[in-house]
Design an enzyme around this catalytic site. Structure first.
Site, mmCIF file in Angstrom:
data_model
loop_
_atom_site.group_PDB
_atom_site.id
_atom_site.type_symbol
_atom_site.label_atom_id
_atom_site.label_comp_id
_atom_site.label_asym_id
_atom_site.label_seq_id
_atom_site.Cartn_x
_atom_site.Cartn_y
_atom_site.Cartn_z
ATOM 1 N N GLN A 128 0.805 -1.225 0.000
ATOM 2 C CA GLN A 128 0.000 0.000 0.000
ATOM 3 C C GLN A 128 0.838 1.274 0.000
ATOM 4 O OE1 GLN A 128 -2.748 -1.440 3.335
ATOM 5 N NE2 GLN A 128 -4.068 -0.145 2.088
ATOM 6 N N CYS B 200 -10.843 0.194 2.785
ATOM 7 C CA CYS B 200 -9.402 0.094 2.553
ATOM 8 C C CYS B 200 -8.856 1.471 2.200
ATOM 9 C CB CYS B 200 -9.145 -0.893 1.416
ATOM 10 S SG CYS B 200 -7.403 -1.084 0.997
ATOM 11 N N LEU B 201 -7.722 1.834 2.802
ATOM 12 C CA LEU B 201 -7.103 3.130 2.509
ATOM 13 C C LEU B 201 -6.734 3.246 1.029
ATOM 14 C CD1 LEU B 201 -4.740 3.562 5.592
ATOM 15 C CD2 LEU B 201 -6.944 4.670 5.198
ATOM 16 N N HIS C 212 -7.663 -9.072 5.838
ATOM 17 C CA HIS C 212 -7.579 -7.970 4.872
ATOM 18 C C HIS C 212 -6.113 -7.662 4.540
ATOM 19 C CE1 HIS C 212 -9.106 -3.946 3.327
ATOM 20 N NE2 HIS C 212 -7.799 -3.747 3.403
ATOM 21 N N GLU C 213 -5.288 -7.548 5.575
ATOM 22 C CA GLU C 213 -3.876 -7.200 5.349
ATOM 23 C C GLU C 213 -3.133 -8.341 4.663
ATOM 24 O OE1 GLU C 213 -3.266 -4.186 5.585
ATOM 25 O OE2 GLU C 213 -5.081 -3.745 6.724
ATOM 26 N N HIS D 170 -3.625 -8.259 1.010
ATOM 27 C CA HIS D 170 -2.771 -7.281 0.312
ATOM 28 C C HIS D 170 -1.451 -7.917 -0.121
ATOM 29 C CE1 HIS D 170 -4.819 -3.449 0.321
ATOM 30 N NE2 HIS D 170 -5.083 -3.507 1.617
HETATM 31 ZN ZN ZN Z 1 -6.491 -2.381 2.566
#
Ligand code: ZN
Length: 162
Positions: free
Chosen positions: A49, A87-88, A135-136, A139
């Site tokens: 990210q 999510c950012l 979630h992480e 990624h």
């Molecule tokens: Zn995310």
């Protein structure tokens, strides 16, 4: 503070590489990831990210804070739980804030990995922390939460991104 990468950036769709050096650069990277996450009011942030295709993430959620390097994820309780998730890296075009959608996740997981000094760690989680870990971890595999949504819901989200 590092620049957050958004949906459409290929780094978010690439499987990340294992961390091999547990050195000062890794500790600096983790510090920068926390700073970036806090500034963006996030509860988790993974290497890709911020454009770093390495297998690590940081989190702080419901008073539990930490980082995991080279995580492995085990599903302890596969019961599906659907809760709002954002999510950012998937912000609204208008708001610049994460877009949320009800997202299915397993109820309970264990994450095993290493801390910044290379010491093994294991964390068992349920609820929002379990959701955050899944979630992480996604990624690091080049997956985003929108991949887990019904096609129409995912399309609605995509239409609102920059
Ligand atoms: Zn995310």
């Amino acid at each position: 503070m590092r620049e957050i990468r958004y949906l459409g950036d290929p780094v978010l769709r690439t499987a990340a590489e294992p961390v091999t050096e547990f050195d000062r650069d890794l500790r600096r990277l983790i510090d920068e990831m926390f700073a970036t996450m806090y500034l963006a009011n996030g509860v988790g942030l993974a290497g890709p990210q911020i454009g770093v295709p390495k297998r690590l993430f940081v989190y702080e959620i419901t008073n539990r804070k930490g980082h995991v390097v080279n995580p492995e994820l085990t599903i302890d309780d596969p019961d599906e739980v659907v809760e709002e998730e954002g999510c950012l890296s998937v912000p609204g075009r208008e708001t610049g804030k994460p877009l949320y959608a009800p997202t299915p996740r397993a109820a309970g997981v264990t994450v095993r990995g290493f801390d910044q000094l290379g010491r093994p760690l294991a964390i068992t989680a349920r609820g929002m922390l379990a959701r955050c870990f899944q979630h992480e971890f996604d990624h690091l595999e080049g997956r985003l939460y929108v991949d887990r949504l019904p096609r129409d819901t995912a399309r609605q989200i995509m239409l609102q991104t920059p």
